[in-house]
Design a protein around this motif. Structure first.
Motif, PDB file in Angstrom:
ATOM      1  N   THR A 237      -5.300  -1.294  12.184  1.00  0.00           N
ATOM      2  CA  THR A 237      -4.799  -0.983  10.839  1.00  0.00           C
ATOM      3  C   THR A 237      -3.286  -1.085  10.829  1.00  0.00           C
ATOM      4  O   THR A 237      -2.640  -1.158  11.886  1.00  0.00           O
ATOM      5  CB  THR A 237      -5.209   0.434  10.386  1.00  0.00           C
ATOM      6  OG1 THR A 237      -4.701   1.383  11.334  1.00  0.00           O
ATOM      7  CG2 THR A 237      -6.716   0.565  10.289  1.00  0.00           C
TER       8      THR A 237
ATOM      9  N   ALA B 182      -5.594  -5.648   0.952  1.00  0.00           N
ATOM     10  CA  ALA B 182      -6.163  -4.302   0.986  1.00  0.00           C
ATOM     11  C   ALA B 182      -5.386  -3.416   1.960  1.00  0.00           C
ATOM     12  O   ALA B 182      -5.136  -2.231   1.687  1.00  0.00           O
ATOM     13  CB  ALA B 182      -7.632  -4.378   1.382  1.00  0.00           C
ATOM     14  N   GLU B 183      -4.970  -3.996   3.099  1.00  0.00           N
ATOM     15  CA  GLU B 183      -4.246  -3.213   4.102  1.00  0.00           C
ATOM     16  C   GLU B 183      -2.841  -2.859   3.618  1.00  0.00           C
ATOM     17  O   GLU B 183      -2.352  -1.747   3.845  1.00  0.00           O
ATOM     18  CB  GLU B 183      -4.168  -3.999   5.409  1.00  0.00           C
ATOM     19  CG  GLU B 183      -3.611  -3.215   6.576  1.00  0.00           C
ATOM     20  CD  GLU B 183      -4.429  -1.973   6.908  1.00  0.00           C
ATOM     21  OE1 GLU B 183      -3.855  -1.025   7.468  1.00  0.00           O
ATOM     22  OE2 GLU B 183      -5.642  -1.949   6.605  1.00  0.00           O
TER      23      GLU B 183
ATOM     24  N   GLU C 215      -1.931  -2.423   0.526  1.00  0.00           N
ATOM     25  CA  GLU C 215      -2.058  -1.347  -0.468  1.00  0.00           C
ATOM     26  C   GLU C 215      -2.418  -0.029   0.200  1.00  0.00           C
ATOM     27  O   GLU C 215      -1.960   1.037  -0.225  1.00  0.00           O
ATOM     28  CB  GLU C 215      -3.107  -1.742  -1.506  1.00  0.00           C
ATOM     29  CG  GLU C 215      -2.628  -2.886  -2.388  1.00  0.00           C
ATOM     30  CD  GLU C 215      -3.499  -3.102  -3.605  1.00  0.00           C
ATOM     31  OE1 GLU C 215      -4.717  -2.885  -3.481  1.00  0.00           O
ATOM     32  OE2 GLU C 215      -2.973  -3.477  -4.655  1.00  0.00           O
ATOM     33  N   ARG C 216      -3.228  -0.091   1.275  1.00  0.00           N
ATOM     34  CA  ARG C 216      -3.546   1.136   2.007  1.00  0.00           C
ATOM     35  C   ARG C 216      -2.293   1.711   2.649  1.00  0.00           C
ATOM     36  O   ARG C 216      -2.063   2.932   2.636  1.00  0.00           O
ATOM     37  CB  ARG C 216      -4.604   0.847   3.070  1.00  0.00           C
ATOM     38  CG  ARG C 216      -5.186   2.107   3.709  1.00  0.00           C
ATOM     39  CD  ARG C 216      -5.866   1.796   5.020  1.00  0.00           C
ATOM     40  NE  ARG C 216      -4.932   1.311   6.017  1.00  0.00           N
ATOM     41  CZ  ARG C 216      -4.104   2.089   6.708  1.00  0.00           C
ATOM     42  NH1 ARG C 216      -4.079   3.393   6.506  1.00  0.00           N
ATOM     43  NH2 ARG C 216      -3.283   1.560   7.589  1.00  0.00           N
TER      44      ARG C 216
ATOM     45  N   ALA D 150      -0.211   3.301  -0.003  1.00  0.00           N
ATOM     46  CA  ALA D 150      -0.800   4.588  -0.385  1.00  0.00           C
ATOM     47  C   ALA D 150      -0.540   5.635   0.689  1.00  0.00           C
ATOM     48  O   ALA D 150      -0.273   6.810   0.384  1.00  0.00           O
ATOM     49  CB  ALA D 150      -2.295   4.408  -0.617  1.00  0.00           C
ATOM     50  N   GLU D 151      -0.610   5.213   1.959  1.00  0.00           N
ATOM     51  CA  GLU D 151      -0.362   6.138   3.065  1.00  0.00           C
ATOM     52  C   GLU D 151       1.089   6.621   3.053  1.00  0.00           C
ATOM     53  O   GLU D 151       1.358   7.814   3.251  1.00  0.00           O
ATOM     54  CB  GLU D 151      -0.677   5.434   4.385  1.00  0.00           C
ATOM     55  CG  GLU D 151      -0.674   6.342   5.590  1.00  0.00           C
ATOM     56  CD  GLU D 151      -1.124   5.616   6.838  1.00  0.00           C
ATOM     57  OE1 GLU D 151      -2.100   6.034   7.456  1.00  0.00           O
ATOM     58  OE2 GLU D 151      -0.481   4.600   7.190  1.00  0.00           O
TER      59      GLU D 151
END
Length: 791
Positions: free
Chosen positions: A303, A433-434, A436-437, A440-441
């Protein structure tokens, strides 16, 4: 024998028309025939028509002449016209007044016509009709000659149809041949002997052989998967399934082995069996599958930045290109990018920001895929030293907006096989997607950090507030927070502290004190701040219940347990399970029941009347009494063991005469309490009133004070509590010779009041109200003092 004039006319007509149309075909023949029909028959119009559909009255003209002029062809309905009879197989000749017999033939005077029969089927396929706007003579009745030409026309129509069909089929064959040769897939026609019977251009391009070379070869020369030994099995399987798809290895003329996919189709042509095999080069597909598998395995479980770096590394490795970068937008208009990872092969380089103007990234950020196998530096001078580039945009998984891109570069030209935009799009979706993750994190971390700061501030403020309000909170707790307990007496504050200390335990509490001192309020305060506050505090007055009913009241009974027990009754201890029970005036409990109460206190067990089954309860006991239990024990009126079990934590309520500093507070409290019921608000209390109230000893304690204040509010005019007859005074003994005992004085006072009320204890005009006592307390005092109703 001499020939008739008509016969000569017919012979001349046949000769003239035959000579005029000799050597003609198709539309030329039909047009020339119509012209000659009008000329030699001396009529204006001539039509040759064919049926549009068998059984229909609709026809279309194949030629239509007006005099010597050829008009445009038309379609029309024969209903109501001479043509309708002709299409039914009839010959007609009407020299005049045609319009009278055929209403749709408007303006036509004369007409003659014959049907046209198919030379193939013999059915009527059309007709010839010649007409005029002027009447004609019988010499124009040349239906016999028209029939001869109708036969020729029928043959010509069939020939024209056959010619048209032949041209169509030839065109189809040309299309089939063109399609066959120009298919992108390689096509091989193979017979049952494994010979290559025919191939297209795609087959030649794939194999490197010419068509002539391939036609001399067998399947085994190019297909490494199929060999002579297993060919019969392959053919049998194809013949049964009709269509078979499988992967194979293909050998080119250069000796190179490539991956292919074959689709075999079983066909039979002119009695011989063939397979039309469509062959596709699947090297690109295999490459893409391998790329997808390799990168997916390499990035599985990763990730954040680790995922992006590993993704970029494997893209460069599998595409055998040098540089790869994954970016995100650095401004709102997407003209500036920030690298999230930037690799040179296996080496991770420093991230940086840059503008997209005049470089491939600008095109990609507009939503386009990009691939150049060579010449990148020439077209985009800013990409110095770069020859090849491939890239795709990264879209948001939430709203589809472009949020960055993937770009792969190399200093050397590459082949078209490196155009892996389809695969890069898959990884771009995962990267999106990563990204945006990760955002968000970061936002969550920022929010958590801010929250920690806020919580720390709140904690500091909370501690400060607790320190600042500690004293006030204690005052509120001790002075006003225990139901209606009102006091500023230091001695009484100690009692409130005792309540706090014992409330959160399950210890039995015994509240002692004179009648009217607020023992029940003390019991409720203990319960309300205890861990049992969510369950009820069940009260039972041991002094007011008859001895024969108190056991049933405490422990319950079954239906029929005694006379009058019509239904099952749940006792007070069961109702209080999980909560607290308040046996008031515990000193009045009959001795025979004290043992049962002791058992409940010690074991938590009892039996309902009429039910031998033992029941378990979890109840806290907060008892109260105004009796001296030690004296009761000495008189054998109270069990000593029960006393010790109850007297775990005694709380003694002081009489009001010992806490006179609370009288002003209580007076104001009772004024506010009763103002709604009386309809009067007391805003002023005369000093002499307060002095008189402070001087009085209040034998009835707080209850007496409340009743006196309520009476004073009724009697005082206006909003001021004025001095009056309601002020209580100390009663003096009648003689000074021998001081009376306190008990005797109390007995005499109660008797006097009862006599005045006609021995009425409760109610507005009862003795308890006048004395300022609770009716139950008055009854208990009467029992204790031996007061009985006079006869």
């Amino acid at each position: 024998m001499a020939k008739s004039k008509n016969d000569l006319r017919g012979a001349d007509l046949l000769r003239i028309i035959s000579e005029a149309t000799s050597g003609m075909l198709g539309n030329d023949l039909l047009n020339e025939l119509c012209r000659n029909f009008t000329r030699v028959l001396n009529m204006q119009f001539a039509v040759i028509a064919e049926c549009i559909e068998e059984g229909s009255t609709q026809v279309r003209t194949l030629c239509f002449v007006n005099g010597n002029t050829v008009a445009d062809n038309i379609e029309y309905d024969t209903t109501g016209r001479p043509c309708e009879l002709i299409l039914k197989g009839n010959e007609i000749f009407v020299p005049k007044e045609v319009y009278k017999k055929f209403p749709e033939a408007k303006g036509i005077e004369a007409a003659t016509g014959v049907p046209i029969y198919s030379s193939v089927t013999g059915k009527v396929i059309g007709h010839i009709i010649v007409s005029s706007q002027e009447p004609v003579t019988d010499e124009s009745n040349q239906t016999a000659i028209l029939k001869i030409f109708a036969s020729r026309i029928g043959a010509e129509i069939e020939r024209m149809k056959a010619e048209k069909e032949l041209r169509r089929r030839m065109k189809e064959n040309e299309l089939y041949a063109f399609t066959f040769d120009h298919l992108k897939e390689a096509v091989f026609w193979i017979d049952e002997d494994a010979c290559l019977w025919d191939v297209n251009n795609g087959a030649m391009e794939l194999s490197g052989y010419s068509k002539e070379e391939l036609r001399k070869m067998k399947v085994f020369d190019i297909n490494q998967t199929v060999q002579p030994a297993n060919w019969p099995e392959v053919w049998a399987k194809l013949k049964e399934a009709k269509k078979v798809i499988f992967d194979a290895k293909f050998k080119t003329k250069e000796g190179k082995i490539i991956d292919i996919e074959i689709t075999q189709n079983f066909l039979v042509f002119e009695g011989r069996e063939y397979t039309c095999s469509i062959v596709r080069d699947i090297r690109q597909r295999r490459f893409e599958e391998e790329l997808l598998r390799t990168v997916s395995e390499a990035t599985s479980g990763l990730t954040g930045e680790d995922f992006l770096i590993e993704l970029a590394r494997h893209i460069t490795m599998t595409l055998t290109m040098r540089y790869a970068l994954i970016t995100e937008c650095a401004n709102d208009d997407k003209t500036r990018l920030r690298t999230l990872c930037y690799v040179d092969g296996e080496k991770v380089l420093d991230n940086f920001e840059y503008d997209t103007a005049d470089i491939p990234c600008e095109i990609i950020m507009e939503g386009n895929d990009f691939f150049m196998s060579a010449g990148v530096e020439v077209k985009y001078p800013k990409e110095e030293g770069m020859e090849a580039a491939v890239g795709v945009p990264i879209h948001s998984s939430k709203n589809g907006e472009i949020i960055g891109h993937i770009l792969v570069l190399d200093p050397k030209p590459v082949t078209t096989e490196k155009n892996q935009t389809a695969i890069l799009k898959i990884f771009a979706a995962r990267a999106g997607a990563e990204i945006e993750r990760m955002k968000a994190e970061k936002e969550l971390e920022k929010a958590n950090s801010e929250l920690k700061v806020r919580l720390k501030e709140i904690e500091l403020l909370k501690n400060q507030l607790q320190l600042e309000n500690k004293y006030l909170q204690e005052e509120i707790k001790l002075t006003y927070n225990f139901e209606e307990i009102i006091s500023k007496s230091k001695d009484f504050q100690k009692i409130l502290q005792q309540i706090q200390q014992v409330a959160f335990t399950d210890a039995t509490v015994l509240v002692l004190g004179e009648s009217g001192t607020g023992k029940e309020l003390i019991a409720r305060a203990v319960h309300n701040i205890s861990n049992r506050s969510k369950r009820p505090l069940v009260k039972v007055n041991c002094a007011t219940l008859p001895a024969n009913l108190i056991e049933s009241e405490l422990f319950g009974h079954e239906k029929g347990a005694f006379t009058g027990a019509m239904d099952r009754k749940i006792g007070r201890f069961e109702l209080a399970d999980g909560g607290s029970i308040f046996p008031d005036e515990i000193g009045e409990l009959p001795v025979e029941l004290q043992a049962k109460l002791l058992r409940v206190l010690q074991e938590g067990e009892f039996e309902r009347l009429g039910n031998p089954k033992t029941m378990k309860v979890n109840v806290r006991v907060i008892a109260a009494t105004n009796r001296n239990l030690e004296q009761a024990i000495a008189k054998k009126e109270f069990r000593e063991d029960l006393y010790y079990r109850l007297n775990v934590f005694p709380i003694i309520c002081p009489p009001l005469r010992d806490r006179k500093e609370d009288i002003p507070l209580l007076v104001r409290h009772f004024c506010q309490k009763h103002e709604g019921k009386i309809g009067k608000r007391i805003s002023h209390i005369a000093p002499e009133v307060m002095t008189a109230l402070m001087d009085y000893d209040w034998p009835g304690n707080i209850r007496e004070l409340e009743n006196i204040i309520e009476r004073a509010m009724i009697l005082s005019p206006g909003n001021s509590l004025e001095y009056g007859d309601w002020i209580p005074v100390e009663k003096m003994p009648h003689t000074k010779s021998q001081p009376a005992k306190l008990g005797d004085l109390e007995k005499e006072h109660i008797l006097e009041t009862l006599r005045k009320t006609g021995w009425k204890v409760s109610g507005e005009k009862g003795a308890a109200k006048i004395l300022g006592l609770n009716p139950t307390t008055l009854e208990a005092r009467m029992k204790k003092l031996g007061i009985k109703r006079e006869a």
